[in-house]
Design an enzyme around this catalytic site. Structure first.
Site, PDB file in Angstrom:
ATOM      1  N   HIS A  68       0.812  -1.230   0.000  1.00 49.22           N
ATOM      2  CA  HIS A  68       0.000   0.000   0.000  1.00 49.22           C
ATOM      3  C   HIS A  68       0.840   1.273   0.000  1.00 49.22           C
ATOM      4  O   HIS A  68       0.626   2.181   0.796  1.00 49.22           O
ATOM      5  CB  HIS A  68      -0.967   0.025   1.182  1.00 49.22           C
ATOM      6  N   ARG A 130      -7.646   3.451   0.392  1.00 45.28           N
ATOM      7  CA  ARG A 130      -6.789   2.339   0.791  1.00 45.28           C
ATOM      8  C   ARG A 130      -5.503   2.334  -0.016  1.00 45.28           C
ATOM      9  O   ARG A 130      -4.410   2.347   0.536  1.00 45.28           O
ATOM     10  CB  ARG A 130      -7.538   1.011   0.635  1.00 45.28           C
ATOM     11  N   GLY A 149      -9.422  -2.663  -3.237  1.00 43.01           N
ATOM     12  CA  GLY A 149     -10.100  -3.001  -1.995  1.00 43.01           C
ATOM     13  C   GLY A 149      -9.306  -4.047  -1.226  1.00 43.01           C
ATOM     14  O   GLY A 149      -8.192  -4.411  -1.606  1.00 43.01           O
ATOM     15  N   GLU A 155     -12.646  -0.682  -6.638  1.00 41.00           N
ATOM     16  CA  GLU A 155     -13.500   0.485  -6.896  1.00 41.00           C
ATOM     17  C   GLU A 155     -12.975   1.372  -8.011  1.00 41.00           C
ATOM     18  O   GLU A 155     -11.770   1.448  -8.254  1.00 41.00           O
ATOM     19  CB  GLU A 155     -13.590   1.366  -5.633  1.00 41.00           C
ATOM     20  N   TYR A 165     -13.832   8.870   1.062  1.00 44.69           N
ATOM     21  CA  TYR A 165     -14.241   7.666   0.331  1.00 44.69           C
ATOM     22  C   TYR A 165     -14.345   6.430   1.216  1.00 44.69           C
ATOM     23  O   TYR A 165     -14.521   5.323   0.714  1.00 44.69           O
ATOM     24  CB  TYR A 165     -13.328   7.483  -0.890  1.00 44.69           C
TER      25      TYR A 165
END
Length: 203
Positions: A68, A130, A149, A155, A165
């Site tokens: 991430h 995320r 996700g 998304e 969001y």
């Protein structure tokens, strides 16, 4: 043809040389921007294409992790530099306005806060993300972002200034009015979204 290696990149996990963007005034300044994982952080640097070794730091101190890291950078139609920054595996970052992780950032090409940002003296343009991996604008100047996700939904979001969001409270479409829903979602088993582009007003 110019060839070279961007210095200072420390790859590991999902980290490394994560994004490139050409200056909108490249014809005058010969600048290229890079989002990269360094020894202690994620950062955005810029350099002349004929002098890659001579980097100027645009923004540093973005938390890095094995996952991430985000890394997509792109210049918008307003001439500002946008960056998708992942939550660095710490989900609380996404809802914390004091953290630049789990956000889409908007900055001047030199990394300073531009006029029109939704939060005073902040680079944060939107929050509750995320791991944004794609940024693209349509002919009306609307920004869209693709996002990984966790276990259920990936998304596509239409991004508005100051929009929240929902991550980590909501993944995909929810019912909480405090959060903006994606315009498209699909199961994580179907595909993983990376870059995004708009051609003939089709995403």
């Amino acid at each position: 043809v110019v060839r070279g290696t961007v210095p200072g990149v420390v790859p590991g996990g999902e980290g490394g040389l994560l994004g490139l963007a050409v200056s909108p005034t490249f014809g005058q300044d010969n600048l290229v921007y890079a989002y990269l994982t360094a020894a202690n952080d994620n950062r955005i640097v810029r350099f002349r294409l004929d002098a890659i070794q001579n980097q100027t730091i645009v923004l540093s101190g973005l938390a890095k992790a094995s996952i991430h890291n985000g890394g997509r950078i792109a210049f918008g139609p307003d001439g500002m530099l946008y960056a998708g920054v992942g939550d660095a595996g710490q989900t609380a970052n996404a809802q914390n306005l004091l953290s630049r992780n789990g956000k889409i950032l908007r900055m001047r090409p030199d990394g300073t806060v531009p006029p029109g940002n939704p939060f005073a003296n902040s680079l944060v343009y939107s929050l509750g993300h995320r791991n944004v991996q794609g940024l693209a604008w349509d002919s009306q100047g609307r920004l869209y972002a693709t996002e990984f996700g966790q276990n259920t939904w990936d998304e596509v979001n239409q991004i508005v200034a100051g929009g929240n969001y929902g991550w980590p409270t909501v993944e995909g479409i929810g019912t909480n009015p405090n959060f903006r829903n994606p315009i498209v979602q699909w199961s994580t088993a179907e595909a993983s979204p990376s870059g995004a582009a708009i051609a003939n007003d089709t995403l």
